[in-house]
Design a protein around this motif. Structure first.
Motif, PDB file in Angstrom:
ATOM      1  N   PHE A  68      53.654  27.867  35.690  1.00  0.00           N
ATOM      2  CA  PHE A  68      53.346  29.053  35.179  1.00  0.00           C
ATOM      3  C   PHE A  68      54.481  29.660  34.339  1.00  0.00           C
ATOM      4  N   VAL A  69      55.712  29.470  34.414  1.00  0.00           N
ATOM      5  CA  VAL A  69      56.624  29.818  33.634  1.00  0.00           C
ATOM      6  C   VAL A  69      56.724  28.929  32.291  1.00  0.00           C
ATOM      7  N   MET A  70      56.457  27.473  32.272  1.00  0.00           N
ATOM      8  CA  MET A  70      56.416  26.901  31.260  1.00  0.00           C
ATOM      9  C   MET A  70      55.139  27.207  30.463  1.00  0.00           C
ATOM     10  N   ASP A  71      53.932  27.484  30.998  1.00  0.00           N
ATOM     11  CA  ASP A  71      52.733  28.099  30.367  1.00  0.00           C
ATOM     12  C   ASP A  71      53.180  29.168  29.515  1.00  0.00           C
ATOM     13  N   VAL A  84      55.719  45.798  23.510  1.00  0.00           N
ATOM     14  CA  VAL A  84      55.274  44.597  24.427  1.00  0.00           C
ATOM     15  C   VAL A  84      53.855  44.051  24.244  1.00  0.00           C
ATOM     16  N   VAL A  85      53.966  42.708  24.061  1.00  0.00           N
ATOM     17  CA  VAL A  85      52.731  42.131  24.074  1.00  0.00           C
ATOM     18  C   VAL A  85      52.362  41.637  25.477  1.00  0.00           C
ATOM     19  N   VAL A  86      51.078  41.684  25.725  1.00  0.00           N
ATOM     20  CA  VAL A  86      50.715  41.254  27.258  1.00  0.00           C
ATOM     21  C   VAL A  86      49.484  40.378  27.229  1.00  0.00           C
ATOM     22  N   ARG A  87      49.483  39.323  28.181  1.00  0.00           N
ATOM     23  CA  ARG A  87      48.315  38.742  27.975  1.00  0.00           C
ATOM     24  C   ARG A  87      47.905  38.327  29.677  1.00  0.00           C
ATOM     25  N   LEU A  88      46.816  38.099  29.997  1.00  0.00           N
ATOM     26  CA  LEU A  88      46.374  37.896  31.267  1.00  0.00           C
ATOM     27  C   LEU A  88      46.110  36.380  31.398  1.00  0.00           C
ATOM     28  N   ASN A  89      46.876  35.739  32.510  1.00  0.00           N
ATOM     29  CA  ASN A  89      46.871  34.109  32.852  1.00  0.00           C
ATOM     30  C   ASN A  89      46.341  34.196  34.306  1.00  0.00           C
ATOM     31  N   LEU A  90      44.887  33.978  34.357  1.00  0.00           N
ATOM     32  CA  LEU A  90      44.299  33.730  35.500  1.00  0.00           C
ATOM     33  C   LEU A  90      44.182  32.242  35.981  1.00  0.00           C
ATOM     34  N   LYS A  91      45.034  31.348  35.350  1.00  0.00           N
ATOM     35  CA  LYS A  91      44.866  29.879  35.861  1.00  0.00           C
ATOM     36  C   LYS A  91      45.567  29.978  37.109  1.00  0.00           C
ATOM     37  N   LEU A  92      45.127  28.865  37.714  1.00  0.00           N
ATOM     38  CA  LEU A  92      45.492  28.639  39.380  1.00  0.00           C
ATOM     39  C   LEU A  92      46.427  27.735  39.311  1.00  0.00           C
TER      40      LEU A  92
END
Length: 182
Positions: free
Chosen positions: A40-43, A148-156
């Motif tokens: 998650f951190v590296m993505d 601030v830029v924000v993205r949603l990361n719903l990857k499991l």
């Protein structure tokens, strides 16, 4: 989403991970729903680098990352080091990672320049869905120009992944290095 203090009452999770660019006074926040893992951190680091960093700093050869000592990006986790070496090999960047000692992350600029402002922007809001969380984080700003830029990361993301220290040493033998100052 009562997931932090009252997890049993929540219907989902919001896992924020941020990158704060000191030079640009800009935050990049990924909202996850799975688990805070090294992947998650590296993505999130890859997202920042390929969407923003490489364009904002086209001549960059070096990056300094200031990290806290806990969770997925801990200096104690071999999986973080291993995944990080892949990022270094992939980008060709020389990256120095400095970890703050345990319980000292409050001195990390991301905490008092970005996340403190994000918390203020979210104060008193009911976090009922991801769109609300995204909107509140997007609206975070300061008089000194923070955006601030924000993205949603719903990857499991799979938890409990282990890596043998020998694999890290093999990567070092391939010319991939991991400098850990902390």
């Amino acid at each position: 989403m009562h997931d932090h203090d009252y997890e049993h009452l929540g219907e989902g999770k919001v896992i924020p991970h941020g990158i704060y660019d000191l030079q640009a006074n800009k935050g990049y926040v990924s909202i996850g729903s799975s688990s805070e893992t090294a992947d998650f951190v590296m993505d999130n680091l890859r997202w920042w680098w390929y969407e923003y960093g490489i364009h904002d700093y086209p001549d960059a050869k070096n990056i300094l990352l200031l990290c806290d000592a806990g969770e997925a990006n801990s200096y104690r986790h071999h999986i973080f080091k291993y995944k990080f070496m892949d990022f270094v090999a992939e980008t060709g960047l020389s990256v120095i990672v400095c970890h703050y000692p345990p319980y000292c992350s409050k001195w990390n600029p991301i905490e008092h320049r970005l996340f403190s402002q994000v918390h203020k922007a979210m104060q008193g809001a009911v976090l009922s869905d991801y769109a609300t969380v995204q909107k509140l984080i997007w609206q975070t700003s300061t008089k000194t120009g923070l955006t601030v830029v924000v993205r949603l990361n719903l990857k499991l993301y799979e938890t409990g992944v282990k890596i043998d220290k020998a694999k890290i040493n093999k990567n070092i033998g391939l010319g991939r290095t991991f400098t850990n100052k902390g």
